[in-house]
Design a protein around this motif. Sequence first.
Motif, PDB file in Angstrom:
ATOM      1  N   UNK A  39      -6.344   2.233   5.152  1.00 53.92           N
ATOM      2  CA  UNK A  39      -5.909   3.544   5.659  1.00 53.92           C
ATOM      3  C   UNK A  39      -4.976   3.209   6.698  1.00 53.92           C
ATOM      4  N   UNK A  40      -5.680   2.533   7.772  1.00 51.34           N
ATOM      5  CA  UNK A  40      -5.061   2.044   9.034  1.00 51.34           C
ATOM      6  C   UNK A  40      -3.828   1.248   8.800  1.00 51.34           C
ATOM      7  N   UNK A  41      -3.966   0.434   7.873  1.00 53.41           N
ATOM      8  CA  UNK A  41      -2.633  -0.533   7.602  1.00 53.41           C
ATOM      9  C   UNK A  41      -1.635   0.250   6.838  1.00 53.41           C
ATOM     10  N   UNK A  42      -1.962   1.183   6.088  1.00 51.72           N
ATOM     11  CA  UNK A  42      -0.898   1.916   5.354  1.00 51.72           C
ATOM     12  C   UNK A  42       0.123   2.715   6.555  1.00 51.72           C
ATOM     13  N   UNK A  43      -0.758   3.323   7.263  1.00 47.57           N
ATOM     14  CA  UNK A  43      -0.027   4.052   8.447  1.00 47.57           C
ATOM     15  C   UNK A  43       0.921   2.947   9.296  1.00 47.57           C
ATOM     16  N   UNK A  44       0.330   1.708   9.517  1.00 44.99           N
ATOM     17  CA  UNK A  44       1.212   0.766  10.319  1.00 44.99           C
ATOM     18  C   UNK A  44       2.622   0.460   9.550  1.00 44.99           C
ATOM     19  N   UNK A  45       2.298   0.185   8.132  1.00 45.21           N
ATOM     20  CA  UNK A  45       3.370  -0.368   7.176  1.00 45.21           C
ATOM     21  C   UNK A  45       4.393   1.102   7.137  1.00 45.21           C
ATOM     22  N   UNK A  46       3.923   2.112   7.052  1.00 47.62           N
ATOM     23  CA  UNK A  46       4.799   3.448   7.102  1.00 47.62           C
ATOM     24  C   UNK A  46       5.588   3.487   8.295  1.00 47.62           C
TER      25      UNK A  46
END
Length: 296
Positions: free
Chosen positions: A148-155
Amino acid sequence: MTPFSLRIFVADGDPDGLRIVEKSNWIGKALVFPRALLPQVKARPELAQTGVYLLLGPRPDGEGEMLYVGEGDPIRPRLESHYAQKDFWTRAIGLTTATAGQLNKAHVQFLEARLIALARAAKRVPLDNANQPTEPSLSEADRADMEVFLAHMLGMLPLLGVHAFEQAPAVALPAAAPGQPAPTAPTLLYCRGKRVEATGYESTQGFVVRKGSQAVAEVVPSLESNKPARLAQREDLIERGVVELDGDAYRFTQDYVFSSPSVAAAFVLGMSSNGRTKWKDAQGRTLKALQEAELD
């Protein structure tokens, strides 16, 4: 895709200086700053935390950027080391949490490994990382949290000018029929040259050339003399395996995003080209004509 907002705080009043970026519904925080400011920025409490960081700078042998992905526990000593030992980078992004102590060493090792793997798969920019780190062992709950943390970063990263981790968008591609309303999905376009044919479409990221498309094996002499950056890009994509030699032409091994239709057409045809006229739909209408019709 879910709408979101970013809050960007320009800490010293200089838009090119230190920017602190927070995203709605995310526990993380990003610090974006030029290399020249590291002596001042290193005192920030965020860099005393555990996190991951990106170093970006111009490529020495062609247009575009190269990237280094790292992790630190804390971040500050790693950035100080790279300040002394790595020459290529001109800007940095440190990514940690708004509240200290929410990331540990295993968390950031996982994020680093995933980011490097995503960048290698996308092949958008060359990496300064020599190796692919192994993902650490995380509990099921911790792994889910880090995804989830990674998905926010990638967005968030594309809004900060970082496109290294973006795969070409997956979309359905219906061909536009004459006299019918324009489809909601992009129209499939074709670029044809000497014994080669490529297909592609426009996207919000740029112009996507689809997997299986062909490109000429030899470029015209004028491209070598007048557009050395185009030639450097071609050699780079060959080296990174975006295209592979298949008979007397190159074939794309994946969907790949170019910065514009003209850059894509130049790669396919091996010569400087106006992509607005070289890319055509199934009825032979140029991209230029299709865009003008949409405006009308």
